[in-house]
Design a protein around this motif. Sequence first.
Motif, PDB file in Angstrom:
ATOM      1  N   ALA A  90      38.480  36.575  44.655  1.00 48.09           N
ATOM      2  CA  ALA A  90      39.305  36.642  43.305  1.00 48.09           C
ATOM      3  C   ALA A  90      38.393  37.690  42.441  1.00 48.09           C
ATOM      4  O   ALA A  90      39.136  38.398  41.851  1.00 48.09           O
ATOM      5  N   ASP A  93      39.190  41.376  44.170  1.00 47.09           N
ATOM      6  CA  ASP A  93      40.260  42.062  44.192  1.00 47.09           C
ATOM      7  C   ASP A  93      40.703  42.209  42.566  1.00 47.09           C
ATOM      8  O   ASP A  93      41.812  42.714  42.050  1.00 47.09           O
ATOM      9  N   THR A  95      41.377  39.942  39.807  1.00 46.28           N
ATOM     10  CA  THR A  95      41.915  39.153  39.286  1.00 46.28           C
ATOM     11  C   THR A  95      41.030  38.409  38.158  1.00 46.28           C
ATOM     12  O   THR A  95      41.326  37.902  37.163  1.00 46.28           O
ATOM     13  N   TYR A  96      39.945  37.942  38.644  1.00 39.63           N
ATOM     14  CA  TYR A  96      39.018  37.098  38.208  1.00 39.63           C
ATOM     15  C   TYR A  96      38.722  37.757  36.959  1.00 39.63           C
ATOM     16  O   TYR A  96      38.533  37.013  35.836  1.00 39.63           O
ATOM     17  N   GLU A  98      40.254  39.691  35.093  1.00 40.24           N
ATOM     18  CA  GLU A  98      41.247  39.612  34.353  1.00 40.24           C
ATOM     19  C   GLU A  98      41.419  38.536  33.558  1.00 40.24           C
ATOM     20  O   GLU A  98      41.904  38.491  32.292  1.00 40.24           O
ATOM     21  N   PRO A 132      41.515  31.568  40.084  1.00 41.13           N
ATOM     22  CA  PRO A 132      42.872  32.136  40.167  1.00 41.13           C
ATOM     23  C   PRO A 132      43.425  32.064  41.576  1.00 41.13           C
ATOM     24  O   PRO A 132      42.517  32.346  42.576  1.00 41.13           O
ATOM     25  N   GLY A 133      44.689  31.735  41.825  1.00 45.32           N
ATOM     26  CA  GLY A 133      45.307  31.555  43.102  1.00 45.32           C
ATOM     27  C   GLY A 133      45.287  30.427  43.858  1.00 45.32           C
ATOM     28  O   GLY A 133      45.900  30.301  44.854  1.00 45.32           O
ATOM     29  N   ARG A 351      48.449  40.167  45.079  1.00 44.13           N
ATOM     30  CA  ARG A 351      47.185  39.608  45.067  1.00 44.13           C
ATOM     31  C   ARG A 351      47.297  38.128  45.281  1.00 44.13           C
ATOM     32  O   ARG A 351      47.790  37.594  44.583  1.00 44.13           O
ATOM     33  N   SER A 353      45.046  36.120  44.538  1.00 47.21           N
ATOM     34  CA  SER A 353      44.369  35.296  43.513  1.00 47.21           C
ATOM     35  C   SER A 353      45.494  35.344  42.366  1.00 47.21           C
ATOM     36  O   SER A 353      45.260  34.808  41.252  1.00 47.21           O
ATOM     37  N   ALA A 354      46.647  36.367  42.466  1.00 47.16           N
ATOM     38  CA  ALA A 354      47.258  36.559  41.100  1.00 47.16           C
ATOM     39  C   ALA A 354      48.820  36.290  41.487  1.00 47.16           C
ATOM     40  O   ALA A 354      49.645  36.467  40.705  1.00 47.16           O
TER      41      ALA A 354
END
Length: 792
Positions: A90, A93, A95-96, A98, A132-133, A351, A353-354
Amino acid sequence: MQQNDIKAIDGFWRAANYLSVGQIYLLDNPLLREPLARKHIKPRLLGHWGTTPGLNFIYAHMNHQIAARDLDAIFLTGPGHGGPGLVASAWLDGTYSEVYPHVSRDEPGMQRLFRQFSFPGGIPSHVAPETPGSIHEGGELGYVLSHAFGAAFDNPDLVVCAVVGDGEAETGPLATSWHSNKFLDPVHDGAVLPILHLNGYKIANPTVLARIPEEELEALLRGYGYQPYFVSGEDPGHMHPAMIETLDRALDQIHAIQRRAREEGDTTRPRWPMIVLRTPKGWTGPEAVDGKPVENTWRSHQVPMKDVREHASYRQILESWMKSYRPEDLFDDHGQPFDWLTARTPTGARRLSANPHANGGLLCRPLDLPDFRDYAIAVDSPGQTQAESTRAMGRFLRDVVERSQDSRNFRLFGPDETSSNRLDDVLSVTDRAWNAETLPTDEHLARGGRVMEILSEHTCQGWLEGYLLTGRHGLFACYEAFIHIVDSMFNQHAKWLDTSRDIPWRAPVPSLNYLLTSHVWRQDHNGFSHQDPGFIDLVVNKKASVVRVYFPPDANCLLSVTDHCLKSRDYVNVIVAGKQPQPQYLDMDAAIKHCTAGVSIWEWASSDDGLEPDLVMACAGDVPTEETLAATDLLRRHLPELRVRVVNVVDLMKLQPESEHPHGLSDSAFDSLFTLDRPVVFAYHGYPWLIHRLTYRRTNHHNLHVRGYKEEGTTTTPFDMAVKNEIDRFHLVIDAIERVPGLKVRGAHLRQQMEQRLIEHEQYIREHGEDMPEIRDWRWPSLPGNGTNNGA
């Protein structure tokens, strides 16, 4: 297949492995700019390495497939101990960073990423709500497939990649959940791609499925109805091309199955693909430590090396291990991943994770609920009407199902008990989901049915959790005694909800709603094995912000409570209601007022005339309510001068102080109902000590006497169950005589009559096999001045 694709996949995998090791071991020096020193190592080394590189491998390959095919996919990891891998991916890519801006995608952020893992004030070691995810923590093994299928139901474009650990594959819930493919509709549902990850070991033992011949394993999986594909090895040069080719075959097969069903009307049950991935335990980790093998052994399960902080030789092994991933090729001078590493990974909501399906509250649409008042039981006078309360609920749920047919966002779950629990009106508008063989004698079985029945409480619970966490709605109806089978699953879900409430980016999800019926007081035909109300005690152990428990005493109250629960978010709601014919007390207007209050004086049943009572008769639960009213009737007829107040509790949490539960009564409100100093005889549905536990801080607790289930059960008549546990009307009257000051002498004759009636009851049921007519036919008296007002 492009070499650049393999290079990018391998780079992402190596980067995720590097970041995973760093999370387990490092406090600082994330890019190894200087030799590892004691100050760089965490004082307590926690986490699990063994499964992580395999999870990272699958994640990297799923990234490639999503980007190449524009897949809508989520990733569930049965081996939840692989938390560092999912957190690492995560972060890679984007997301983490974010959702947690302080964990930026650069060297300072990498340092924070490492420090926070399994560290005070940081994040857990599992794939927890903070990840996330994730919709599946996996700290407790056995539920990844049931969660995955629950997520796929009614999500026709979704692919759920579900990694089953080979240790997890030994659990009973997982073994049953393989059968979920018989309930998946390729037209309206998404797809689940199980990946059985065989790395050979649990904590200290080999795993069963890793130690049987491949042909035996293949026969087992084919017997479950899958088409297994095998990928085995440890050389990345072989494994990456093999995994790309195998994922291509599996995803092409899923697409072909769905196309045939959706475009050609193919109704045959498909053989869905799955993958068996065999990799070394602790793949790419140290081969040996202190002369003992580590990689591909059980020693790599958790932390391959302890005491790294204190031993320079271990720090050298750790540094060599981390440098083997060539971090200088993966991260630039600022600690940011090179563009080539993520150029072929998905972007935005694609993604893993998103994906919004893994944050289901973002996608949730409210249920289109009918007006529950339209299903009311007519009650002209309290206690005169008999009805099956859950039958009325079934009519309401029938129309909930019908109104959700287009949106496909509601399902009913239960282990083969929809008809038994009097909810079978729903079968007039839908069928039971079924995609296996059907026979001419079968009824209400069809692909795409909204009723989910399998004789596994674990699987029902897992399906429902996956369904809810991806933003849909449902209800789980179960026999009360056997809901205990999912005790631990309830625990995990309640903890998930509790944690999620404190995570700003997690949107609220529909509540987990239980209907517990066929309950302890009406299991006379099944007997002692089916008599246990203890799930309520377990539920009340959880955070007050999460749990709610309701005891609607009749059908109209049950309808009001059900409507409320189906509209709620982020709770576990437990509704306890019987399915047998029972007296109906409140008309709908009174029921709504009573359920809104949660607890109230039943004026029509009371004789205190607004004055201070001599006695409070309290009750929670349908059978305890009937017995309390019957006891009150006896007291009013034989001791008319006694001022009795009847208090009914529908929301159990009202008994707690408001400081302990948001539904709790203030002390002044509680005292106004239960008095400051008058005896209270409380007939309760479950184990009596729970009421004491909830009320021990109240002013009048020392005058509170609770009667409930005390583990006395057998196959006997309904009333005899109450007698054996001393919540029956005769024992309640005796209790009142014992506790009201001055009544022991005045009430001596009545007490003697009650004791005689208990003897007569015992003799009668042993001779006739049923309860006495005066018990079977009792109704609350409809007499002037004796309770004709239906107001609550």
